[in-house]
Design a protein around this motif. Structure first.
Motif, PDB file in Angstrom:
ATOM      1  N   TYR A 243      59.094 -15.402  16.456  1.00 41.19           N
ATOM      2  CA  TYR A 243      57.713 -15.038  16.122  1.00 41.19           C
ATOM      3  C   TYR A 243      57.133 -16.032  15.121  1.00 41.19           C
ATOM      4  O   TYR A 243      55.996 -16.494  15.253  1.00 41.19           O
ATOM      5  N   PHE A 246      56.326 -19.154  16.804  1.00 40.47           N
ATOM      6  CA  PHE A 246      55.231 -18.930  17.740  1.00 40.47           C
ATOM      7  C   PHE A 246      53.891 -18.910  17.012  1.00 40.47           C
ATOM      8  O   PHE A 246      52.919 -19.534  17.417  1.00 40.47           O
ATOM      9  N   VAL A 247      53.842 -18.187  15.903  1.00 44.51           N
ATOM     10  CA  VAL A 247      52.573 -18.071  15.169  1.00 44.51           C
ATOM     11  C   VAL A 247      52.380 -19.275  14.247  1.00 44.51           C
ATOM     12  O   VAL A 247      51.281 -19.620  13.873  1.00 44.51           O
ATOM     13  N   SER A 248      53.455 -19.894  13.865  1.00 42.83           N
ATOM     14  CA  SER A 248      53.532 -21.008  12.916  1.00 42.83           C
ATOM     15  C   SER A 248      52.915 -20.722  11.555  1.00 42.83           C
ATOM     16  O   SER A 248      52.563 -21.621  10.814  1.00 42.83           O
TER      17      SER A 248
END
Ligand SMILES: Nc1ncnc2c1ncn2[C@@H]1O[C@H](COP(=O)(O)OP(=O)(O)OP(=O)(O)O)[C@@H](O)[C@H]1O
Ligand SMILES: Nc1ncnc2c1ncn2[C@@H]1O[C@H](COP(=O)(O)OP(=O)(O)OP(=O)(O)O)[C@@H](O)[C@H]1O
Ligand SMILES: [Mg+2]
Ligand SMILES: [Mg+2]
Lengths: 336, 244, 391, 291, 235
Positions: A243, A246-248
């Motif tokens: 996660y 993914f969101v960075s």
């Protein structure tokens, strides 16, 4: 024992093995079908929804290992998710270590912590346990919030880089994330599948139903719980690491708040607790619903999206309390 | 065979607040026997079972199994050593099927699920529950649940089997089948201790009987002696048996 | 008809604890869009012409998204707005954490992101090419506060110590970091440095610590809920701060003042906006009326920045004569609007290489019990500060 | 920090503790005695606060005067929630606990959305009331009247609840918790008993709402601020013990205040949480738990 | 006729457990129902008590149809049922369990009289008042279950294997007690495996097999029936 009973035994054993094999075939088919989805769904937003769905399916399935199979209702899994997210982020951002490694480190840390905490909490029963997990996760949240080394309230922003599989950074392309999330779900599913029919799996279910009776039948109740907690925490943390990549960007609230603990349990419960497909099914319904009601109704600020979302959770929970999965399984004594 | 004493309790005492449920109970269980444990309601029979099986550590006293002190040993470990018990109020795993319930017991000796399943089905066959193998345990009637308790316990392949009122609620002909089953179990080399209130069963089935009263040992001997024991009649059997 | 449309994505939390900010923002943007799309005799970019002249009178259309104050959702919604709604630019997001992920998406897609109202300095440090913030950030705001203290000191007022009181969010922590640094640099003693948990049920223990420290100036950085609770608790525990200079936010919301009645008389807040300016630039009053008609409240620190932000963005699109992200970006880089053509007290609107407007001069406002008056800096002040606040 | 300041912190903590207890009292009925998880407890509180606010605005009476009305209204809300939602959640055989958690969680979200829909997400507060803003000054120790009032109400509510729990009705509640099916054997209508139980629980939290509305701000998320503390309070006191919830509330208030002095205030919840863990580590069923 | 069961059929998940059963109980009678395991005895009682909803057939009590009524309403009409699984309130004390038995009675006399009766019948319960029901011994739990049922002051008492788990001395006392209870005007429907003892006190008996009545008659008739003798007499 007579010959005829022996053969009937064999037959039954075979039917059982056949059922297990059938489950594998179904899984292969389902996952293959899911793997084809990006071919048809090119829209980035929808791909995003799919990725979240897969992620929640995987994390919820991990929760299900402890909560559904072993019956230890945790309301604090956000802690493990957060540890995964922070481990991957800190290692990557501060030390340039690829997030793949960070995910595993986070997983191991979480598993170790779950075991350590287990010594404290597994003596507790029912709500006392649930509240203890909630409270521990909240303590974790507050500590991270005030821990400057990991960015405190400011969180951690992942640097911009070129697209790379190793650093798990893809500027616009969602498809790699999709397959990684799918991979994670497949792994968690397979692990659950394998454990379900192992001694551990049976022990967990016995512990869930009646720990005292289980104990008298040679079940190591405490160790069963620890093992379930470790496996569950490990995969939850791996999901957290994913996660973060993914969101960075992560900050304490966005990966560790109590809301997440509930959201991880929700798909498994709505889909069918303690089953192989409950969590994925629950996620497949719930996550798109959450995202779409918010995206298409939330902008008005009227609260209508919340009303619909809340009502749906309620209706599903009440209409099919044993889980939506029961819609698909034949009404027999056996389980799904 | 080291000795013919399989299990021994030495001065086992169990207190619940002011109540003494077991008071200085010392008994020996001989290898291969069917021992009847009888006594009035609340005499402490189930409590003694709990102490032997490890469900509760007694307040004082010790328990030796094959010469080893197991007083503090966790229940699961005792089960692996070979002590199995049933619960007076059946405690089945209600979300699992009957066969799966028995598999939990079978896992003590089989780590592989397929083998555990085969073993479980064999035991179910043995106790006559094979027809219900795939039913959910929660759906069983009380007598069926008791039979499931027995099946689960047998599946752990114990040396010592503690049966707490498993033959109640049966018609006489059914009870006869039950008694045959207990004898078959003993024939496998399993020592059986059974708590039972139905004297017709106790008299015919057990080799030896121990009577508890108010937590204490009241009498011990052959069933025939026991039913003639004046103390036992007063405390437990009642006048009808005196007449008989 | 026929005239092309310019679609702009607006990202706010429309549910959750700060939903009201999102709803106020909506009214602000709608007011801005009305000004841009209609023809108004305001000396403000894009006001006179109906629509965007540079794009053949194209109208601005706004698409709203709810990010629920969650960075992940902000990011997903930004992507949705860009890919599905094909927005030309993004504007938002109040919560700095969300502005952070949204600015990253904007960068990746080459879509300009106008950060209207997040004041965290860290946002601009990433040196993004598509990030623009016309308003001040906390460093500038805090510097103004300390400039004010210095000025007061020169006038012979006693200001030795400050008390920092801030919530444990990006906003609070960032703000306090700057204030701590400035206080040390400029020789103010930090008598209290209290980080508290936002949305606490009670602030008694915290207020007691403030009361014991009794700094010359209390400097809170809190959102609305805690601002209300803080002021009420101070009154309950008999603590009257000598002076209160707030990092806006909760202390620029009318509801806070409504809720606590006269307890805030004399409180000072930094702001990006002052209605007093309407005396000098009458159109500000008119804009305020337009906004008030929608939201039934006056423009404040946040809504003014949001409204002006959209106008600045529209102006750049107008000048770019294109909806192409890069071209708009270039136009934004070239922005140069004199402060007098805004509704803000700013000196000028232009962007440095971090996308920050360095001349977005903040003001300090003092609450008099019925309204806010500008007291600093001197060139826009209309009254002398009451210092100490309780006369 | 002077001794006086310390006493002030403890006094504030004590008063806040009684307020926590007051918020927990309704939960200790629903969650503690009936053993039904209600994740919408904070939202009940929020409804009661809005109801108080609305009634005060409409009738221009003091919050204390409208309190009985709000309490009555909340009784109906509670009973309705049981009949319309929880009753179905309790019917299930499998994992009833989780079904309760999530049906009431859904309800909580729905209520929040509803509040936003009807009242907008703006912050409200009751501007004038008899007690609001008034403080009792005891030699430099300030005790706000609204909180004193809340503390007294809290004690009264607990007294009432412990009386209720001793009545036949209270026993019927516990019996229904133990075995929903078996209560029919003694002629108890479980639905009626639980509906009244929920009504009472909601009425009690409604009472808390009328007190909080005097000095706290009101908005759709306000329930969340108090929700977690209420759960921890009930669990800390021990399920099944009304007295435990009262004691736990006070302890929570005090520990929170003390923690805020020792640790950075942002960590003050840690004190409460650590206390809970420490207590259940040594006493797995809370301070006075019977279950 | 106090209780009239006509062609009652009940199923679990579609599986028929009793079918087309008719049973009558006159006021003041003791009627015994016997049968092998799984014959449907308990199901019959559950269906009368409203714990299971019958598929078809009628139950009339004191002239009123009661089938389909909720369980608590049936209790309120005067039918007390002691299930085979006892269904005590495990974490409540013995005292509270008994007290709840008289939940329907506000009158002090209505509460105290049966309590005396229970304590005379089972003095053990009096010693155990503050103990949690779950920690009672098996036999004590049985006593409590019967005691709780008596506390409702029933007109019809239905007992499902009350002698189960009871020590021999007390079994006789229980049968005596059943008779005593009957003599106080309570009608009894008794499911028992100890057919010999129960027929001694019973007026009439029914024998069930796989969900159907295969034999009914006076106690004497049933006792003399050769099939019954074969199945029940002597182990
Ligand atoms: N956990 C406990 N707390 C308090 N008292 C208990 C507990 N467990 C058992 N007792 C009491 O101890 C006594 C002995 O109980 P036990 O269950 O051993 O009796 P038993 O001999 O098995 O009787 P039965 O034949 O009726 O089953 C009983 O009076 C019972 O009430
Ligand atoms: N809850 C249940 N779910 C499914 N089937 C049930 C259930 N209860 C009973 N049955 C089935 O219904 C049939 C009748 O059961 P019942 O309990 O009425 O028998 P019984 O005559 O009381 O037997 P016992 O002497 O064993 O108590 C049996 O075949 C049993 O398996
Ligand atoms: Mg016993
Ligand atoms: Mg039966």
């Amino acid at each position: 024992m007579t010959d005829s009973t022996l053969t009937s035994l064999k037959l039954r054993g075979d039917a059982f093995i056949a059922k297990r094999r059938r489950q594998l075939v179904v899984a292969a088919a389902v996952f293959a079908a899911v793997a084809c989805l990006p071919l048809g769904i090119r829209d980035v937003y929808l791909q995003n929804v799919l990725i979240l769905t897969l992620l929640y399916a995987a994390v919820s399935q991990s929760w299900n290992i402890l909560g559904g199979y072993c019956g230890q209702i945790s309301l604090g899994h956000a802690l493990y998710f957060g540890i995964g997210a922070y481990a991957a982020s800190v290692l990557y951002v501060n030390y340039d270590i690829v997030p793949w490694f960070g995910m595993v480190v986070g997983g191991l840390l979480s598993a170790a912590l779950a075991v350590a905490l287990g010594f404290m909490t597994f003596r507790l029963k029912g709500h006392y346990f649930a509240i203890a997990t909630l409270v521990i996760a909240e303590i974790g949240l507050v500590l991270v919030h005030n821990w400057d080394f990991v960015g405190g309230a400011l969180g951690i922003q992942w640097p911009f880089g070129t697209d790379s599989f190793w650093t798990l950074q893809f500027a616009r392309d969602k498809v790699p994330y999709f397959y990684i999330a799918l991979g994670l779900l497949v792994v968690v599913w397979l692990v659950t599948y394998l454990i379900e029919n192992s001694r551990w799996g049976f022990w967990w279910r016995a512990v869930k139903d009646d720990p005292e009776a289980a104990e008298s039948l040679g079940v190591e109740v405490f160790r069963s719980k620890l093992a379930a907690a470790a496996v569950s925490a490990f995969f939850t943390a791996v999901g957290g690491g994913f996660y973060a990549a993914f969101v960075s960007y992560i900050d304490p609230e966005s990966v560790m708040s109590f809301r997440f603990s509930l959201l991880f349990a929700l798909p498994a419960v709505l889909g069918g607790i303690g089953t192989l497909w409950g969590a994925p099914l629950g996620a497949a319904i719930l996550i798109p619903l959450t995202e779409i009601t918010r995206s298409y109704l939330g902008g008005s600020g009227s609260g209508l999206d919340l009303i619909i979302y809340g009502a749906l959770i309620m209706v599903v929970a009440l209409a099919k309390p044993e889980g939506l999965l029961s819609l698909f399984t034949r009404k027999s004594g056996g389980k799904a | 065979m080291t000795s013919d004493i399989l299990l021994e309790t030495r001065g086992v005492t169990q207190r619940f607040g002011g109540l003494v449920a077991n008071s200085d109970v010392s008994i020996s269980i001989k290898r291969g026997e069917i021992l009847g444990l009888i006594g009035p309601n609340g005499a402490g029979k189930s409590t003694l079972f709990a102490a032997i099986s490890g469900a509760r550590v007694p307040t004082s006293g010790s328990i030796l199994f094959e010469g080893v002190d197991i007083t503090q040993m966790p229940a699961a470990e005792r089960c692996r050593l070979g002590i199995a018990r049933t619960f007076q109020v059946p405690r089945s795993f209600d979300s699992m099927s009957v066969a799966e319930n028995v598999m939990i017991g079978a896992f003590v000796r089989n780590s592989n699920a397929t083998r555990a399943r085969a073993a479980a089905l064999e035991v179910l066959d043995y106790v006559g529950l094979d027809g219900r193998a795939d039913a959910t345990a929660g759906q069983l009637t009380p007598p069926e649940k008791r039979r499931l308790e027995v099946a689960r316990a047998i599946a752990t392949e114990p040396k010592l089997l503690l049966l707490d009122e498993v033959l109640t609620g049966l018609t006489p002909s059914e009870a006869r089948l039950g008694m045959d089953l207990v004898r078959k179990v003993r024939a496998r080399g399993i020592t059986v201790v059974m708590v039972e209130h139905v004297m017709e069963i106790v008299m015919q089935l057990v080799d030896r009987a121990i009577v508890l009263n108010l937590g204490k040992l009241l009498a011990e001997g052959s069933p025939a002696d026991i039913v003639r024991n004046e103390d036992v009649i007063t405390a437990y059997l009642g006048d009808r048996h005196r007449a008989a | 008809q026929g005239a092309p449309e310019v679609v702009i994505g607006v990202l706010y939390a429309m549910s959750g604890p700060s939903a009201q900010v999102g709803i106020d923002a909506r009214h602000a943007f709608e007011t801005a869009a009305e000004i841009i799309n209609g023809s108004f005799d305001f000396d403000m970019p894009t006001a006179k012409a109906a629509g965007l002249a540079g794009l053949g009178g194209a109208k601005v259309r706004l698409v709203y998204a709810d990010h629920q104050a969650d960075p992940q959702k902000g990011r997903a919604e930004a992507e949705r707005l860009i890919t599905q709604d094909k927005v030309t630019a993004l504007i938002g997001c109040y919560q700095s954490a969300v502005s952070s992920t949204v600015s990253a998406v904007a960068e990746r897609y080459g879509v300009p992101f106008l950060c209207a109202d997040s004041s965290s300095p860290s946002l601009q440090r990433k040196k993004l090419k598509f990030f623009f913030r016309p308003a001040a950030q906390d460093e500038m705001f805090s510097a103004a506060m300390f400039d004010f203290f210095d000025a007061q000191k020169k006038k012979g007022k006693k200001i030795d110590s400050v008390g920092l009181f801030y919530e444990d969010t990006i906003f609070g922590v960032d703000s306090s970091n700057v204030q701590r640094k400035l206080a040390t640099e400029r020789g103010y003693k930090i008598a209290a440095d209290i980080k508290y948990k936002s949305n606490s049920p009670s602030l008694s223990a915290e207020v007691q610590q403030l009361k014991s420290a009794d700094p010359d100036v209390l400097m809170p950085s809190t959102y609305t809920t805690d601002a209300i609770l803080l002021v009420k608790t101070m009154a309950e525990l008999g603590y009257k701060p000598k002076n209160l200079v707030a990092q806006a936010s909760g202390f620029s919301e009318q509801v806070t003042f409504d809720a606590v009645g006269d307890k805030l008389i004399g409180a000072i807040s930094r702001a990006s906006f002052s209605l007093d300016l309407a005396a000098k630039r009458p159109f500000i009053g008119k804009v305020n009326e337009m906004y008030k008609a929608r939201s039934s409240r006056d423009l404040n620190d946040n809504s003014s920045r949001e409204l002006m932000g959209l106008v600045i963005l529209a102006d750049a699109i107008d000048r770019a004569k294109s909806t192409d992200g890069t071209k708009i970006r270039d136009a934004l880089v070239a922005t140069d609007i004199p402060g007098t053509r805004t509704i803000m007290p700013w000196a000028r609107v232009h962007f440095n290489d971090e996308g920050q407007n360095p001349d977005a001069s903040p003001v300090l406002l003092q609450y008099t019990g019925s309204k806010f008056v500008t007291i600093f800096p001197d060139d826009v002040a209309i009254a002398a500060p009451i210092w100490p606040m309780n006369g | 920090m002077t001794a006086q300041a310390l006493i002030q912190v403890l006094a504030s903590g004590l008063l806040m503790g009684l307020i926590y207890a007051l918020i927990a009292v309704g939960l200790s009925l629903i969650f503690g005695l009936m053993d039904v998880v209600n994740f919408a407890h904070g939202e009940f509180l929020m409804i009661a606060m809005y109801a108080t606010f609305g009634l005060v605005l409409w009738t221009t009476l003091d919050p204390i005067v409208v309190a009985p009305l709000v309490v009555g209204l909340m009784f109906c809300v509670g009973a309705f929630v049981y009949v319309a939602v929880v009753r179905y959640a309790m019917r299930t055989k499998a994992n009833a606990g989780m079904v309760q958690i999530f049906s009431t969680f859904g309800l909580a979200i729905l209520i929040q959305g509803g509040a936003q829909y009807f009242f907008t997400p703006d912050y409200r507060s009751i501007k004038t009331s008899w007690l609001g803003g008034h403080t009792l000054d005891l030699a430099g120790i300030f005790l706000p009247w609204p909180q004193i009032y809340g503390g007294l109400i809290s004690i009264a509510a607990f007294a009432a609840l412990s009386l209720i729990s001793r009545t036949d009705f209270g026993k019927a509640l516990e019996a229904t918790r133990e075995d929903q099916g078996a209560v029919a054997l003694v002629g108890i209508n479980r639905n009626k008993v639980f509906a009244v139980g929920w009504g009472l629980g909601a009425a009690l939290v409604g009472l808390a709402g009328t007190v909080l509305a005097i000095f706290y701000y009101i908005h759709p998320q306000v329930g969340a601020t108090f929700g977690t503390i209420a759960y921890v309070t009930v669990a800390l006191g021990g399920f099944g013990s009304v007295f435990g919830a009262l004691v736990a509330g006070v302890i929570v208030g005090l520990v929170e205040a003390i923690t805020a002095l020792i640790l950075p205030p942002t960590m003050k919840a840690v004190g409460i949480y650590a206390l809970y863990l420490a207590v259940v580590f040594f006493r797995p069923s809370g301070l006075f738990g019977k279950l | 006729m106090l209780l009239e069961v006509k062609s009652l059929t009940t199923a679990y998940d579609g599986l028929i457990a009793i079918s087309d059963i008719s049973v009558d109980v006159k006021a003041g009678e003791i009627v015994v129902v016997a049968g092998a395991n799984g014959a449907g005895k308990s199901t019959l009682l559950k269906s009368i008590a409203g714990m299971e909803r019958p598929k078809s057939g009628t139950v009339t009590f004191a002239g009123d149809r009661i089938d389909g009524l909720a369980g608590h309403l049936i209790t309120a009409r005067g039918i007390a049922y002691v299930p085979e699984a006892k269904r005590l309130f495990p974490r409540l004390t013995v005292a509270d369990n008994l007290r709840l038995g008289s939940y329907l009675h506000a009158d002090k006399a209505d509460r105290e009289a049966p309590l005396e009766q229970v304590f005379t019948l089972f003095p053990r319960l009096k010693e155990r008042l503050p103990q949690k029901a779950a920690t009672l011994s098996g036999g004590e739990q049985q006593m409590l279950a019967i005691g709780r049922a008596l506390m409702t002051r029933p007109r019809l008492l239905m007992l499902d294997e009350p002698s189960q788990g009871i020590m021999p001395k007390l079994v006789d006392e229980i049968f005596d007690a059943v008779k005593t209870i009957r003599d106080t005007g309570v009608t009894i429907l008794l499911v028992e495996q100890r057919l010999v003892e129960s027929l001694e006190i019973a007026d009439r008996a029914y024998v069930l097999q796989t969900g159907r009545v295969i034999l009914e008659g006076s106690a004497a008739e049933v006792r003399e029936n050769p099939d019954v003798r074969k199945a029940y007499l002597g182990i």
